[in-house]
Scaffold this motif. Structure first.
Motif, PDB file in Angstrom:
ATOM      1  N   LEU A  94      -1.285  15.707   1.083  1.00  0.00           N
ATOM      2  CA  LEU A  94      -1.545  14.787  -0.021  1.00  0.00           C
ATOM      3  C   LEU A  94      -0.304  13.964  -0.338  1.00  0.00           C
ATOM      4  N   ALA A  95       0.829  14.639  -0.467  1.00  0.00           N
ATOM      5  CA  ALA A  95       2.071  13.925  -0.768  1.00  0.00           C
ATOM      6  C   ALA A  95       2.466  13.002   0.379  1.00  0.00           C
ATOM      7  N   TRP A  96       2.373  13.518   1.592  1.00  0.00           N
ATOM      8  CA  TRP A  96       2.754  12.732   2.774  1.00  0.00           C
ATOM      9  C   TRP A  96       1.918  11.462   2.861  1.00  0.00           C
ATOM     10  N   HIS A  97       0.603  11.597   2.725  1.00  0.00           N
ATOM     11  CA  HIS A  97      -0.270  10.439   2.885  1.00  0.00           C
ATOM     12  C   HIS A  97      -0.192   9.488   1.698  1.00  0.00           C
ATOM     13  N   SER A  98       0.198   9.988   0.547  1.00  0.00           N
ATOM     14  CA  SER A  98       0.462   9.091  -0.586  1.00  0.00           C
ATOM     15  C   SER A  98       1.683   8.230  -0.296  1.00  0.00           C
ATOM     16  N   ALA A  99       2.749   8.884   0.141  1.00  0.00           N
ATOM     17  CA  ALA A  99       3.999   8.161   0.425  1.00  0.00           C
ATOM     18  C   ALA A  99       3.911   7.366   1.719  1.00  0.00           C
ATOM     19  N   GLY A 100       3.088   7.842   2.660  1.00  0.00           N
ATOM     20  CA  GLY A 100       3.078   7.272   4.005  1.00  0.00           C
ATOM     21  C   GLY A 100       2.481   5.903   4.129  1.00  0.00           C
ATOM     22  N   SER A 101       1.851   5.399   3.078  1.00  0.00           N
ATOM     23  CA  SER A 101       1.326   4.034   3.142  1.00  0.00           C
ATOM     24  C   SER A 101       2.411   2.996   2.882  1.00  0.00           C
ATOM     25  N   TYR A 102       3.605   3.453   2.504  1.00  0.00           N
ATOM     26  CA  TYR A 102       4.723   2.522   2.261  1.00  0.00           C
ATOM     27  C   TYR A 102       5.090   1.766   3.531  1.00  0.00           C
ATOM     28  N   ARG A 103       5.415   0.507   3.373  1.00  0.00           N
ATOM     29  CA  ARG A 103       5.868  -0.294   4.510  1.00  0.00           C
ATOM     30  C   ARG A 103       7.064  -1.130   4.079  1.00  0.00           C
ATOM     31  N   LEU A 104       8.046  -1.167   4.940  1.00  0.00           N
ATOM     32  CA  LEU A 104       9.311  -1.823   4.622  1.00  0.00           C
ATOM     33  C   LEU A 104       9.169  -3.333   4.535  1.00  0.00           C
ATOM     34  N   GLY A 105       8.224  -3.896   5.305  1.00  0.00           N
ATOM     35  CA  GLY A 105       8.117  -5.349   5.408  1.00  0.00           C
ATOM     36  C   GLY A 105       8.007  -6.052   4.077  1.00  0.00           C
ATOM     37  N   ASP A 106       7.110  -5.563   3.200  1.00  0.00           N
ATOM     38  CA  ASP A 106       6.981  -6.174   1.884  1.00  0.00           C
ATOM     39  C   ASP A 106       7.100  -5.158   0.755  1.00  0.00           C
ATOM     40  N   GLY A 107       7.411  -3.899   1.116  1.00  0.00           N
ATOM     41  CA  GLY A 107       7.623  -2.876   0.104  1.00  0.00           C
ATOM     42  C   GLY A 107       6.363  -2.353  -0.550  1.00  0.00           C
ATOM     43  N   ARG A 108       5.207  -2.820  -0.093  1.00  0.00           N
ATOM     44  CA  ARG A 108       3.957  -2.389  -0.718  1.00  0.00           C
ATOM     45  C   ARG A 108       3.517  -1.042  -0.152  1.00  0.00           C
ATOM     46  N   GLY A 109       2.512  -0.458  -0.826  1.00  0.00           N
ATOM     47  CA  GLY A 109       2.084   0.882  -0.458  1.00  0.00           C
ATOM     48  C   GLY A 109       2.997   1.915  -1.094  1.00  0.00           C
ATOM     49  N   GLY A 110       2.956   3.132  -0.571  1.00  0.00           N
ATOM     50  CA  GLY A 110       3.823   4.179  -1.081  1.00  0.00           C
ATOM     51  C   GLY A 110       3.210   4.948  -2.236  1.00  0.00           C
ATOM     52  N   ALA A 111       4.002   5.868  -2.756  1.00  0.00           N
ATOM     53  CA  ALA A 111       3.492   6.848  -3.720  1.00  0.00           C
ATOM     54  C   ALA A 111       3.871   6.564  -5.160  1.00  0.00           C
ATOM     55  N   ALA A 112       4.662   5.543  -5.416  1.00  0.00           N
ATOM     56  CA  ALA A 112       5.273   5.385  -6.740  1.00  0.00           C
ATOM     57  C   ALA A 112       4.310   4.961  -7.835  1.00  0.00           C
ATOM     58  N   THR A 113       3.060   4.645  -7.493  1.00  0.00           N
ATOM     59  CA  THR A 113       2.110   4.190  -8.506  1.00  0.00           C
ATOM     60  C   THR A 113       0.861   5.053  -8.586  1.00  0.00           C
ATOM     61  N   GLY A 114       0.751   6.072  -7.747  1.00  0.00           N
ATOM     62  CA  GLY A 114      -0.462   6.880  -7.722  1.00  0.00           C
ATOM     63  C   GLY A 114      -1.654   6.132  -7.178  1.00  0.00           C
ATOM     64  N   ASN A 115      -1.399   5.146  -6.291  1.00  0.00           N
ATOM     65  CA  ASN A 115      -2.486   4.287  -5.813  1.00  0.00           C
ATOM     66  C   ASN A 115      -3.481   4.992  -4.906  1.00  0.00           C
ATOM     67  N   ILE A 116      -3.165   6.200  -4.439  1.00  0.00           N
ATOM     68  CA  ILE A 116      -4.104   6.921  -3.583  1.00  0.00           C
ATOM     69  C   ILE A 116      -5.336   7.364  -4.375  1.00  0.00           C
ATOM     70  N   ARG A 117      -5.300   7.251  -5.681  1.00  0.00           N
ATOM     71  CA  ARG A 117      -6.474   7.573  -6.498  1.00  0.00           C
ATOM     72  C   ARG A 117      -7.572   6.528  -6.369  1.00  0.00           C
ATOM     73  N   PHE A 118      -7.226   5.346  -5.880  1.00  0.00           N
ATOM     74  CA  PHE A 118      -8.146   4.213  -5.876  1.00  0.00           C
ATOM     75  C   PHE A 118      -8.440   3.726  -4.457  1.00  0.00           C
ATOM     76  N   ALA A 119      -9.521   2.934  -4.370  1.00  0.00           N
ATOM     77  CA  ALA A 119      -9.870   2.299  -3.100  1.00  0.00           C
ATOM     78  C   ALA A 119      -8.833   1.233  -2.775  1.00  0.00           C
ATOM     79  N   PRO A 120      -8.609   0.983  -1.474  1.00  0.00           N
ATOM     80  CA  PRO A 120      -9.273   1.618  -0.336  1.00  0.00           C
ATOM     81  C   PRO A 120      -8.627   2.933   0.103  1.00  0.00           C
ATOM     82  N   LEU A 121      -7.413   3.224  -0.404  1.00  0.00           N
ATOM     83  CA  LEU A 121      -6.673   4.376   0.122  1.00  0.00           C
ATOM     84  C   LEU A 121      -7.411   5.690  -0.093  1.00  0.00           C
TER      85      LEU A 121
END
Length: 724
Positions: A94-121
């Motif tokens: 759960l933690a890995w896949h929350s953080a693992g959506s982060y991408r360096l290119g534009d800094g979006r994704g990642g775990a810092a907002t709890g976005n895995i609670r929502f679609a599409p993630l």
């Protein structure tokens, strides 16, 4: 009974456009969609206006939270039974896949907002059954309420899982703030199907570096690579190349990548004891009575050993609830042959492994099960670079543990920004270069004296304003990097970026740096204050007197505190605020302006007022006259909007993709423009804002709004202030 009348029309009035496809943009898909600027509007936030998560954390009993999470790990539930009676592997995932959506290119994704609670993630195939992990954590979240965000709790669960399984982590920080709706306008790829062929996002699949930017995963719906192999075809050598590329886009080097792969697979197991065709819909597609619990498995029958997630089945080690060197013992201690899981997924099994060395069944302690490795695991053995790193890990287990601890900490904290955003008793004291450390700056100097020295420096208003803007515009709220604090504009690579006009930049720095030193101020503060001096001069020239707010205390980063390579991704390829574009791109200049505005945290109105003001100030890149709709260049007036909306004029395209504003009667060319300028008159929403600022009674409002938006940009990275 039918809810329709005899002619097929529903008799109940429901005029709201509530369907997912019912958007005005479906009629005009090429129009500029401003929704990304307002996707986290304050109206979506259920918290009180004065709620501060940083303040709420002050009352959180950190040790009690950790204790409750650890108890949850060992409390197997009938509705979702734990492997071997422990949820450690599930919470790591759960933690890995929350953080693992982060991408360096534009800094979006990642775990810092709890976005895995929502679609599409929440419904990605890669995140199958993680909805169960979040429901298991709900009692903890419910107990601590507003003082514990979902984002923090999810990451803490992964950290505590490792601690509970015998691993000493590098540390942990609270401080992640939840969002309250999906980041639906983040670009995750153009595909309209899960796990679409990888060719859709590569120019050449054989060259992993051609993966479309800013994406960092090989398929729609995955966080990294396909564990079965490229496009589901096993080939560890080829998979290794794609692992290297995707992890580098996560800001991980080869050693960090190997450490995360090996350390991540040291615990837990994969699940594939059913055919995917038998599994129900994901959370966003499941029926209402499922209450958001997706991937129904009718054959699980309350048994952990019947679960389905990825389709791959088995553990990586003999003791999956213990952090040890078992992963290496298996991977390098046996030969492995390609086989398939009960679900039909490609995986590897050991050759001639004795029964005594196999792991126990996750539900029945009297049964042994065959372990497995994925194509990604075999890549650690086959690829010469990863193999060499693994050999080093095996020869020095303590080194491996330290490497993994640091890599895990980086993975789970990469998008939190600087350490000033970290809270709690387990925050490491060590400054890490990827945190972009900045020393505390002075604030006890004489601001008025510094301001006077800048005003007498001989630098022009445009030079002062542009240098402050260029320093601050690198900020991106997605991962809280960049900005004026630290004055990293003094160092490579920023000092050489074309968008920063290196000759002008070096001239300004050569003047401001000695002034800063003389007055005991940081260069970062001096650059920002100088921009304010230039603005106040322009406001005075326009016949008004409005002060530009200034808050001292920025620090100056050292060159050795600057990870130069990682700052390359912050280079402006386009900056519509200064009418700059490095070259022509497939994406329109106005779309790139929108993307930049969102990263800067601007609303559509703030973006509008800033563009209009920057044009009349004469701050265009390379002194271009496009969009400078005024005869009073250098004065902060609303002329840009007045002339843009003047119907005595008409606009005409010319050969170089620019436009001319001509007098309708005489045909005289008055001004020239780019599409970025004209979108504020062509887009109906932006035109509405432009008309507000063009009104005769809104000249003062325009200046005040510009100053407010400018100050927001200058202070985006002042987390030391925001936390108070």
């Amino acid at each position: 009974m039918s809810n329709k009348s005899s002619n097929g029309v529903c008799p109940v009035m429901h005029g709201g456009n509530t369907g997912s496809e019912n958007s005005v943009t479906k009629w005009w898909p090429e129009s500029l969609n401003l929704d990304i600027l307002h996707q986290h509007d304050t109206r979506t936030n259920p918290m009180d206006n004065d709620f501060s998560y940083a303040k709420a954390l002050e009352g959180l009993d950190y040790e009690s939270v950790k204790s409750d999470v650890e108890a949850t790990l060992k409390d197997s539930q009938d509705w979702w039974p734990a492997d071997w009676g422990h949820y450690g592997g599930l919470m790591v995932r759960l933690a890995w896949h929350s953080a693992g959506s982060y991408r360096l290119g534009d800094g979006r994704g990642g775990a810092a907002t709890g976005n895995i609670r929502f679609a599409p993630l929440n419904s990605w195939p890669d995140n199958a059954s993680l909805d169960k992990a979040r429901r298991l954590l709900w009692p903890v979240k419910k107990k601590y309420g507003n003082a514990l965000s979902w984002a923090d709790l999810i990451m803490l669960a992964g950290n505590m899982a490792y601690e509970s399984m015998g691993f000493k982590t590098f540390g942990f920080a609270f401080g992640r703030q939840d969002i309250w709706g999906p980041e639906k306008d983040v670009y995750w790829g153009a595909e309209n199907e899960w796990l679409a062929p990888s060719e859709n996002r590569y120019n050449e699949l054989e060259k992993p570096s051609t993966l479309e930017n800013p994406l960092a995963a090989v398929h729609m719906g995955l966080i990294y690579v396909n564990p079965e192999g490229v496009n589901g075809e096993p080939d560890p050598a080829k998979t290794a190349l794609h692992i290297r590329e995707t992890f580098s886009r996560m800001a991980m080097n080869d050693e960090e990548t190997a450490a995360l792969t090996c350390g991540g697979h040291t615990v837990g197991k994969a699940h594939g004891m059913n055919k995917e065709a038998n599994i129900g819909k994901e959370p966003e597609g499941c029926p209402v009575h499922a209450q958001g619990l997706g991937w129904e498995n009718p054959d699980q029958a309350g048994k952990a050993n019947k679960a389905f997630t990825s389709g791959i089945e088995g553990a990586w080690t003999k003791e999956p609830l213990k952090f040890d060197m078992g992963y290496f013992d298996y991977l390098f201690g046996y030969e492995w042959e390609l086989t398939k899981s009960p679900a039909g997924a490609h995986q590897y099994q050991p050759v001639d492994m004795p029964e005594s060395e196999k792991p126990l069944d996750p539900s029945d302690p009297n049964v042994k099960q065959m372990p497995m490795m994925t194509d990604a695991d075999m890549a650690m053995k086959v690829d010469p670079i990863y193999n060499q790193i693994c050999q080093k890990f095996m020869s020095d287990p303590e080194y491996f543990k330290d490497a993994f601890a640091r890599a895990w900490f980086k993975l789970t904290h990469r998008d939190m920004g600087p350490r000033s955003n970290y809270y709690g008793p387990d925050v490491p004291s060590e400054d890490l270069i990827w945190q972009d450390p900045i020393p505390q700056g002075p604030s006890d100097y004489d601001v008025d004296a510094l301001k006077a020295a800048i005003a007498e420096s001989g630098l022009s208003n445009v030079e002062l304003i542009n240098t402050a803007w260029d320093s601050a515009r690198t900020y991106r709220g997605s991962d809280k990097r960049g900005g004026a604090n630290g004055a990293r504009i003094r160092f490579a690579p920023q000092i050489n970026w074309p968008a920063n006009e290196p000759n002008r930049l070096q001239k300004v720095l050569s003047v401001l740096e000695p002034i800063a030193k003389q007055h005991g101020a940081s260069v970062a503060d001096t650059i920002v204050l100088a921009g304010g001096v230039g603005l106040e001069n322009a406001i005075t020239a326009a016949g008004m007197s409005i002060n530009v707010p200034f808050l001292p205390g920025r620090g100056d980063a050292l060159e050795e505190q600057t990870d130069k390579e990682s700052f390359n991704v912050l280079q402006p390829l386009a900056d519509g605020f200064r009418n700059f574009q490095l070259k022509e791109y497939a994406v329109s200049p106005e779309a790139m302006l929108l993307d930049k505005a969102q990263l800067l945290g601007l609303s559509a109105a703030e973006m509008t007022v800033l563009v209009g003001g920057m044009r009349v100030l004469g701050t265009n890149y390379n002194e271009s006259e496009h969009g400078v709709f005024t005869s009073r260049v250098g004065q902060l007036t609303n002329d840009f909007f007045v002339n843009l909306t003047d119907m005595s004029m008409s606009w005409h395209p010319v050969a170089d993709k620019s436009y001319e504003l001509r007098d309708r009667r005489s045909g005289e060319v008055k001004y020239t423009a780019t599409s970025v300028d004209l979108v504020f008159g062509s887009n109906s929403i932006l035109r509405a804002y432009a008309e507000v600022y063009a009104q005769d009674d809104n000249q003062e409002k325009f200046v005040k709004d510009f100053v407010a938006a400018w100050s927001k940009i200058m202070n985006n990275d002042r987390f030391d202030i925001k936390a108070n």
